[in-house]
Design a protein around this motif. Structure first.
Motif, PDB file in Angstrom:
ATOM      1  N   LEU A   1      21.301 -35.185  -2.856  1.00  0.00           N
ATOM      2  CA  LEU A   1      22.414 -36.053  -2.477  1.00  0.00           C
ATOM      3  C   LEU A   1      21.919 -37.471  -2.200  1.00  0.00           C
ATOM      4  O   LEU A   1      22.460 -38.454  -2.724  1.00  0.00           O
ATOM      5  CB  LEU A   1      23.116 -35.476  -1.239  1.00  0.00           C
ATOM      6  N   ILE A   2      20.846 -37.579  -1.383  1.00  0.00           N
ATOM      7  CA  ILE A   2      20.325 -38.917  -1.050  1.00  0.00           C
ATOM      8  C   ILE A   2      19.776 -39.601  -2.310  1.00  0.00           C
ATOM      9  O   ILE A   2      19.939 -40.807  -2.481  1.00  0.00           O
ATOM     10  CB  ILE A   2      19.240 -38.850   0.050  1.00  0.00           C
ATOM     11  N   SER A   3      19.129 -38.836  -3.198  1.00  0.00           N
ATOM     12  CA  SER A   3      18.602 -39.434  -4.428  1.00  0.00           C
ATOM     13  C   SER A   3      19.741 -40.021  -5.269  1.00  0.00           C
ATOM     14  O   SER A   3      19.608 -41.120  -5.811  1.00  0.00           O
ATOM     15  CB  SER A   3      17.850 -38.397  -5.248  1.00  0.00           C
ATOM     16  N   GLY A   4      20.840 -39.280  -5.376  1.00  0.00           N
ATOM     17  CA  GLY A   4      22.001 -39.773  -6.131  1.00  0.00           C
ATOM     18  C   GLY A   4      22.542 -41.061  -5.523  1.00  0.00           C
ATOM     19  O   GLY A   4      22.785 -42.051  -6.232  1.00  0.00           O
ATOM     20  N   ILE A   5      22.670 -41.057  -4.181  1.00  0.00           N
ATOM     21  CA  ILE A   5      23.173 -42.258  -3.494  1.00  0.00           C
ATOM     22  C   ILE A   5      22.181 -43.415  -3.702  1.00  0.00           C
ATOM     23  O   ILE A   5      22.578 -44.543  -4.002  1.00  0.00           O
ATOM     24  CB  ILE A   5      23.377 -41.971  -1.982  1.00  0.00           C
ATOM     25  N   GLY A   6      20.881 -43.117  -3.560  1.00  0.00           N
ATOM     26  CA  GLY A   6      19.842 -44.134  -3.749  1.00  0.00           C
ATOM     27  C   GLY A   6      19.908 -44.744  -5.131  1.00  0.00           C
ATOM     28  O   GLY A   6      19.831 -45.973  -5.297  1.00  0.00           O
ATOM     29  N   GLY A   7      20.085 -43.905  -6.154  1.00  0.00           N
ATOM     30  CA  GLY A   7      20.187 -44.393  -7.529  1.00  0.00           C
ATOM     31  C   GLY A   7      21.353 -45.357  -7.681  1.00  0.00           C
ATOM     32  O   GLY A   7      21.211 -46.433  -8.288  1.00  0.00           O
ATOM     33  N   ILE A   8      22.487 -44.998  -7.088  1.00  0.00           N
ATOM     34  CA  ILE A   8      23.662 -45.877  -7.197  1.00  0.00           C
ATOM     35  C   ILE A   8      23.430 -47.182  -6.424  1.00  0.00           C
ATOM     36  O   ILE A   8      23.846 -48.256  -6.878  1.00  0.00           O
ATOM     37  CB  ILE A   8      24.940 -45.129  -6.755  1.00  0.00           C
ATOM     38  N   ILE A   9      22.721 -47.121  -5.297  1.00  0.00           N
ATOM     39  CA  ILE A   9      22.359 -48.360  -4.574  1.00  0.00           C
ATOM     40  C   ILE A   9      21.528 -49.258  -5.514  1.00  0.00           C
ATOM     41  O   ILE A   9      21.759 -50.459  -5.613  1.00  0.00           O
ATOM     42  CB  ILE A   9      21.572 -48.041  -3.276  1.00  0.00           C
TER      43      ILE A   9
ATOM     44  N   TYR B   1      23.756 -50.913  -7.899  1.00  0.00           N
ATOM     45  CA  TYR B   1      24.472 -52.042  -7.272  1.00  0.00           C
ATOM     46  C   TYR B   1      23.562 -53.263  -7.161  1.00  0.00           C
ATOM     47  O   TYR B   1      24.011 -54.391  -7.363  1.00  0.00           O
ATOM     48  CB  TYR B   1      24.985 -51.650  -5.885  1.00  0.00           C
ATOM     49  N   ILE B   2      22.289 -53.027  -6.829  1.00  0.00           N
ATOM     50  CA  ILE B   2      21.349 -54.157  -6.725  1.00  0.00           C
ATOM     51  C   ILE B   2      21.229 -54.854  -8.081  1.00  0.00           C
ATOM     52  O   ILE B   2      21.265 -56.082  -8.168  1.00  0.00           O
ATOM     53  CB  ILE B   2      19.975 -53.674  -6.191  1.00  0.00           C
ATOM     54  N   MET B   3      21.150 -54.058  -9.153  1.00  0.00           N
ATOM     55  CA  MET B   3      21.081 -54.643 -10.496  1.00  0.00           C
ATOM     56  C   MET B   3      22.387 -55.371 -10.830  1.00  0.00           C
ATOM     57  O   MET B   3      22.367 -56.411 -11.486  1.00  0.00           O
ATOM     58  CB  MET B   3      20.822 -53.547 -11.541  1.00  0.00           C
TER      59      MET B   3
ATOM     60  N   MET C   1      12.608 -49.358 -13.608  1.00  0.00           N
ATOM     61  CA  MET C   1      11.733 -48.894 -12.526  1.00  0.00           C
ATOM     62  C   MET C   1      12.385 -49.103 -11.165  1.00  0.00           C
ATOM     63  O   MET C   1      12.267 -48.264 -10.269  1.00  0.00           O
ATOM     64  CB  MET C   1      10.386 -49.639 -12.577  1.00  0.00           C
ATOM     65  N   LEU C   2      13.070 -50.251 -11.016  1.00  0.00           N
ATOM     66  CA  LEU C   2      13.724 -50.552  -9.737  1.00  0.00           C
ATOM     67  C   LEU C   2      14.743 -49.461  -9.379  1.00  0.00           C
ATOM     68  O   LEU C   2      14.746 -48.924  -8.261  1.00  0.00           O
ATOM     69  CB  LEU C   2      14.412 -51.916  -9.813  1.00  0.00           C
ATOM     70  N   ILE C   3      15.567 -49.101 -10.357  1.00  0.00           N
ATOM     71  CA  ILE C   3      16.584 -48.065 -10.124  1.00  0.00           C
ATOM     72  C   ILE C   3      15.898 -46.733  -9.806  1.00  0.00           C
ATOM     73  O   ILE C   3      16.281 -46.025  -8.868  1.00  0.00           O
ATOM     74  CB  ILE C   3      17.522 -47.932 -11.352  1.00  0.00           C
ATOM     75  N   ALA C   4      14.844 -46.414 -10.578  1.00  0.00           N
ATOM     76  CA  ALA C   4      14.141 -45.141 -10.361  1.00  0.00           C
ATOM     77  C   ALA C   4      13.503 -45.095  -8.971  1.00  0.00           C
ATOM     78  O   ALA C   4      13.502 -44.053  -8.318  1.00  0.00           O
ATOM     79  CB  ALA C   4      13.082 -44.946 -11.436  1.00  0.00           C
TER      80      ALA C   4
ATOM     81  N   SER D   1      12.108 -43.537 -16.411  1.00  0.00           N
ATOM     82  CA  SER D   1      11.323 -44.114 -15.310  1.00  0.00           C
ATOM     83  C   SER D   1      11.299 -43.147 -14.131  1.00  0.00           C
ATOM     84  O   SER D   1      10.308 -43.055 -13.408  1.00  0.00           O
ATOM     85  CB  SER D   1      11.932 -45.433 -14.846  1.00  0.00           C
ATOM     86  N   GLY D   2      12.429 -42.445 -13.939  1.00  0.00           N
ATOM     87  CA  GLY D   2      12.512 -41.457 -12.853  1.00  0.00           C
ATOM     88  C   GLY D   2      11.459 -40.370 -13.002  1.00  0.00           C
ATOM     89  O   GLY D   2      10.878 -39.920 -12.013  1.00  0.00           O
TER      90      GLY D   2
END
Lengths: 401, 66
Positions: A321-329, A332-334, A135-138, A384-385
């Motif tokens: 584009l922002i969604s892809g970057i957000g997912g990768i962020i 990284y948090i995980m 859920m966090l990643i989504a 989750s997405g």
């Protein structure tokens, strides 16, 4: 016989020659785009299931414009703008695709049928084995939807239109269709086309984003496959029915979508083979085919040549584009939370293009480390997405409707 | 719609995101709760099963001793 009479024999050409030159140019361009889509779809560069029927529809409808009366032009494919009951009845008897459009498209039924199909091919066990990280990643992968909304408003769209185009960031075709049908009916054709066009491009574009944002060393991280908990069918069914009921209770406006998705999941987990075969075959592929064909047919120059289309094209790209970057962020948090045990490239799977983005992540990771299998971990954020996108769409629809 | 129009786009979308986060984490929490409930039930069942087996063994031993 004068040249005008000969021209009137071939009305597709006559309407092009005698009509507005801008529309004529638009028609020629759209015919060319349609033909290109068919070739790119057949080649596999774009999603063939959608692009082939869409391309054929687009090329045909723009060629087949005729004189409906002495002064008006149109086609006998579909009339998306008709609303008067008497005229609608006429349209249903004349336009061959009108019944499918009126009874499945404009009320969102086709989006729900697609969602049922997605439910049947989805295994919710993946989200159940790591619910919080998924859920966090989504949630991070929804950044595209969130940040595109104010940008769209600043670019001159109304709140409803901005909400409809920003849902493209959720990368979920049926959801975009559903939201735009409710919030921006005038723009639902270009918005849905932009969404499906970009969604077929994610398969080509997201690998570059992963390579750009995740260094090779981190892309090769292996995930622990030994300690994956086994989820029973009854657990999946319990989760599905509880979540479906709660979400329907919270957002009745989006209840058809929630119900369609979870009924698919429950039928699959209940192992009702006849229904599973029916939904994942005729329902899913039938809906996909007619969705593509209708989207193509709706791309008539008169409908599609809207000054807002360029804005929508830019916003759709920004959202994904922002969604892809957000997912990768989120990935990284995980990675930091698990002290380096989580592969950050999995984050791209938070963008809910089931199962494309999960497959993209697996493919990119395996290029660096052949033994790294991350698909079970990527499917969790992926599913989750779908849920987070449905929640955001439901919030938009509930507040802005 | 009136509520949404009275606030700016950034505030509106922040509110929507906040609600989305709360509900999504709520769904994750339901899953966790469901799992802990099922695990607890499994543990109770396994403890009961062990207790039954221990009792059976005890009875057997007692019968043998007699």
């Amino acid at each position: 016989m004068s040249p005008t009479d000969i021209l009137n024999l071939f009305q597709g050409v006559a309407t092009m020659v005698t009509g507005d030159p801008m529309i004529a140019i638009g028609r020629i361009i759209l015919i060319a785009v349609g033909i290109t889509l068919v070739f790119l779809g057949a080649k596999g560069t774009l999603e063939p299931l959608i692009m082939i029927p869409m391309g054929v529809g687009m090329a045909s409808v723009n060629a087949a414009v005729l004189y409906l009366t002495a002064t008006t032009t149109g086609t006998i494919f579909i009339d998306p703008m008709v609303s008067d009951p008497a005229k609608l009845l006429d349209a249903l008897q004349i336009n061959f695709l009108q019944p499918i459009y009126t009874f499945t498209f404009s009320n969102g039924l086709i989006a729900c049928l697609l969602f049922m199909g997605i439910g049947v091919i989805t295994d919710v066990g993946y989200i159940m084995m790591a619910p919080f990280s998924s859920m966090l990643i989504a949630i991070f992968a929804e950044l595209g939807t969130i940040l595109t909304f104010p940008i769209a408003v600043w670019m001159g769209l109304t709140y409803k239109e901005a909400a409809a185009i920003s849902v493209v960031g959720g990368a979920d075709g049926p959801m975009v269709l559903f939201t735009s049908l409710i919030l921006a009916k005038d723009l639902f054709v270009p918005i849905t086309i932009v969404a499906y066009l970009y969604l077929s491009l994610t398969y080509g574009g997201y690998p570059y984003l992963i390579r750009l944002l995740v260094p090779k060393r981190l892309r090769g991280i292996k995930m622990d496959l030994k300690n994956i908990p086994k989820i029973s069918r009854s657990e999946k069914i319990t989760f599905s029915i509880i979540t479906c009921t709660i979400l329907c209770l919270l957002f009745p406006v989006a209840a058809p979508l929630f119900m369609s998705f979870f009924v698919g999941v429950i039928i699959k987990e209940s192992n009702v083979k006849r229904f599973v075969e029916f939904i994942e075959g005729p329902v899913l592929y039938g809906s996909t085919f007619f969705l593509g064909l209708l989207l193509g047919v709706l791309c008539e120059a008169y409908t599609i040549l809207n000054p807002k289309v360029l804005t929508l094209l830019i916003l759709g790209m920004i959202a994904l584009l922002i969604s892809g970057i957000g997912g990768i962020i989120g990935g990284y948090i995980m990675y930091f939370l698990t002290r380096g045990k989580f592969n950050p490239a999995i984050g791209i799977a938070g963008v809910s293009c089931v199962p494309t983005t999960a497959k993209v992540a697996q493919k990119e990771i395996q290029k660096v480390n052949r033994n790294a299998i991350i698909l079970p971990y990527a499917m969790g954020p992926n599913i989750s997405g779908v849920i987070t996108t449905a929640i955001i769409a439901a919030i938009f629809v509930t507040i802005l409707r | 719609m009136n509520t949404a129009a009275s606030i700016g786009p950034v505030q509106f979308v922040s509110l929507a995101y906040f609600i989305c986060i709360v509900i999504s984490l709520g769904v994750a929490w339901i899953i966790r709760l469901l799992f802990s409930g099922i695990k607890l039930q499994r543990n109770i069942f396994s403890v009961k099963a062990i207790a039954v087996k221990v009792n059976e063994k005890k009875n057997l031993l007692q019968q043998k001793e007699r």
